[in-house]
Scaffold this motif. Structure first.
Motif, PDB file in Angstrom:
ATOM      1  N   GLY A   1      10.400  12.205  -4.058  1.00  0.00           N
ATOM      2  CA  GLY A   1      11.169  13.069  -3.168  1.00  0.00           C
ATOM      3  C   GLY A   1      10.473  13.471  -1.896  1.00  0.00           C
ATOM      4  N   LEU A   2       9.377  12.791  -1.569  1.00  0.00           N
ATOM      5  CA  LEU A   2       8.641  13.041  -0.335  1.00  0.00           C
ATOM      6  C   LEU A   2       8.487  11.744   0.445  1.00  0.00           C
ATOM      7  N   ILE A   3       8.379  11.856   1.768  1.00  0.00           N
ATOM      8  CA  ILE A   3       8.138  10.676   2.587  1.00  0.00           C
ATOM      9  C   ILE A   3       6.649  10.351   2.543  1.00  0.00           C
ATOM     10  N   LYS A   4       6.336   9.224   1.926  1.00  0.00           N
ATOM     11  CA  LYS A   4       4.948   8.812   1.742  1.00  0.00           C
ATOM     12  C   LYS A   4       4.420   8.056   2.958  1.00  0.00           C
ATOM     13  N   ALA A   5       5.319   7.320   3.643  1.00  0.00           N
ATOM     14  CA  ALA A   5       4.912   6.552   4.821  1.00  0.00           C
ATOM     15  C   ALA A   5       6.130   6.354   5.704  1.00  0.00           C
ATOM     16  N   GLU A   6       5.906   6.199   7.001  1.00  0.00           N
ATOM     17  CA  GLU A   6       6.996   6.007   7.965  1.00  0.00           C
ATOM     18  C   GLU A   6       6.475   5.215   9.149  1.00  0.00           C
ATOM     19  N   GLY A   7       7.306   4.307   9.651  1.00  0.00           N
ATOM     20  CA  GLY A   7       6.928   3.525  10.822  1.00  0.00           C
ATOM     21  C   GLY A   7       7.654   2.200  10.850  1.00  0.00           C
ATOM     22  N   SER A   8       7.175   1.266  11.647  1.00  0.00           N
ATOM     23  CA  SER A   8       7.738  -0.075  11.653  1.00  0.00           C
ATOM     24  C   SER A   8       7.372  -0.773  10.350  1.00  0.00           C
ATOM     25  N   TYR A   9       8.024  -1.894  10.079  1.00  0.00           N
ATOM     26  CA  TYR A   9       7.688  -2.646   8.871  1.00  0.00           C
ATOM     27  C   TYR A   9       6.209  -3.029   8.881  1.00  0.00           C
ATOM     28  N   LYS A  10       5.721  -3.419  10.040  1.00  0.00           N
ATOM     29  CA  LYS A  10       4.304  -3.799  10.147  1.00  0.00           C
ATOM     30  C   LYS A  10       3.402  -2.617   9.827  1.00  0.00           C
ATOM     31  N   ASP A  11       3.790  -1.435  10.304  1.00  0.00           N
ATOM     32  CA  ASP A  11       3.011  -0.221   9.985  1.00  0.00           C
ATOM     33  C   ASP A  11       2.945  -0.008   8.476  1.00  0.00           C
ATOM     34  N   ILE A  12       4.100  -0.150   7.809  1.00  0.00           N
ATOM     35  CA  ILE A  12       4.152   0.076   6.366  1.00  0.00           C
ATOM     36  C   ILE A  12       3.339  -0.993   5.632  1.00  0.00           C
ATOM     37  N   GLU A  13       3.475  -2.219   6.067  1.00  0.00           N
ATOM     38  CA  GLU A  13       2.771  -3.330   5.434  1.00  0.00           C
ATOM     39  C   GLU A  13       1.254  -3.157   5.519  1.00  0.00           C
ATOM     40  N   ASN A  14       0.801  -2.533   6.619  1.00  0.00           N
ATOM     41  CA  ASN A  14      -0.640  -2.358   6.835  1.00  0.00           C
ATOM     42  C   ASN A  14      -1.143  -0.978   6.416  1.00  0.00           C
ATOM     43  N   ASN A  15      -0.270  -0.184   5.765  1.00  0.00           N
ATOM     44  CA  ASN A  15      -0.666   1.162   5.354  1.00  0.00           C
ATOM     45  C   ASN A  15      -1.809   1.095   4.343  1.00  0.00           C
ATOM     46  N   ALA A  16      -2.767   2.000   4.491  1.00  0.00           N
ATOM     47  CA  ALA A  16      -3.965   1.969   3.652  1.00  0.00           C
ATOM     48  C   ALA A  16      -3.767   2.598   2.278  1.00  0.00           C
ATOM     49  N   ASP A  17      -2.682   3.327   2.082  1.00  0.00           N
ATOM     50  CA  ASP A  17      -2.459   4.005   0.808  1.00  0.00           C
ATOM     51  C   ASP A  17      -2.195   2.994  -0.311  1.00  0.00           C
ATOM     52  N   ASP A  18      -2.879   3.150  -1.429  1.00  0.00           N
ATOM     53  CA  ASP A  18      -2.757   2.192  -2.532  1.00  0.00           C
ATOM     54  C   ASP A  18      -1.342   2.141  -3.085  1.00  0.00           C
TER      55      ASP A  18
END
Length: 259
Positions: free
Chosen positions: A234-251
């Motif tokens: 129920g929380l936004i864990k990540a937000e951005g372009s697809y590339k941003d999400i794909e490169n997100n550092a969160d496991d």
């Protein structure tokens, strides 16, 4: 998805208009089950927002709150500047007429032909149309999805991909400002899924609709979304372009991209 190199990624052309949809600190619980825990996001005019999240993350509940099918516990939801959490049922219905839905299974009436399915939706949203106006609207909607020849067929005579496209035609026939796509490529083969992705992109460009796309399909997210949000508990864990999400550092976010 094969041969997707010819599909430009929409998030390279982010919408710059004003916000059509805005969630502000929205909470929703069912008993002790906290489903939305203070989410905030916007959707601009002409923008496609993809919502990614595993089962139980709050994706479907957020959409139900958006159309007033469930009441929020706390927070505000604006559509075209109106806080729908404060509207009565009559005013909510007025807002709902701006919204088209593509349901996961198409949700067509089995006993009605394609024409009758589309006319039923049109009559529900627009009163006092002539038969000629309705027929013209039906044909235009079917042309948009490339299925004019299916106009007199029953849903049972159509493939899964065709039913999905007819469902999209039904969403389009009311000329919505907003379209909500629920798992638009779910259950489809690779080629048919590609066709649906292209339709979503083309419709957004042609009609400047704002869209919320709920999907587990990363290819769909990549090629339809201007922006992606990832929900967890129920929380936004990540937000951005697809590339941003794909490169997100969160496991946890990375887990979406694991083969």
């Amino acid at each position: 998805m094969e041969n997707n190199k010819n599909l430009p990624i929409r998030h390279d052309q982010l919408a710059t208009g004003t916000s059509l949809i805005e969630f502000k600190n929205v909470y929703k619980s069912y008993g002790s089950n906290k489903v939305l825990n203070g989410i905030s996001f916007t959707v601009k005019r002409g923008e496609n927002l993809v919502i990614l999240g595993k089962s139980g993350s709050g994706k479907s509940v957020a959409v139900k709150c958006l159309v007033g099918l469930t009441k929020v516990d706390k927070g505000e939801i604006f559509i075209s500047g109106e806080d729908i959490t404060k509207l009565n049922e009559e005013d909510l219905n007025r807002i709902r007429m701006k919204i088209g839905f593509l349901f996961q299974n198409g949700a067509l009436y089995d006993s009605m032909t394609v024409r009758e399915n589309l006319i039923f939706t049109l009559q529900h949203n627009q009163k006092n149309l002539t038969e000629q106006e309705m027929e013209s609207a039906v044909k235009e909607a079917l042309q948009n999805v490339g299925l004019e020849e299916a106009i007199d067929q029953l849903p049972a005579e159509l493939s899964g991909g065709m039913r999905k496209r007819i469902g999209l035609a039904r969403a389009l026939i009311i000329k919505p400002e907003i379209i909500i796509y629920d798992e638009p490529t779910g259950g489809l083969d690779t080629i048919t899924a590609r066709e649906i992705i292209e339709l979503i992109r083309n419709i957004g460009l042609k009609y400047n609709t704002s869209s919320i796309i709920i999907t587990h399909d990363l290819t769909c997210a990549k090629y339809t979304g201007d922006r992606v949000i990832v929900l967890k508990d129920g929380l936004i864990k990540a937000e951005g372009s697809y590339k941003d999400i794909e490169n997100n550092a969160d496991d946890w976010v990375k887990s979406f991209f694991e083969k």
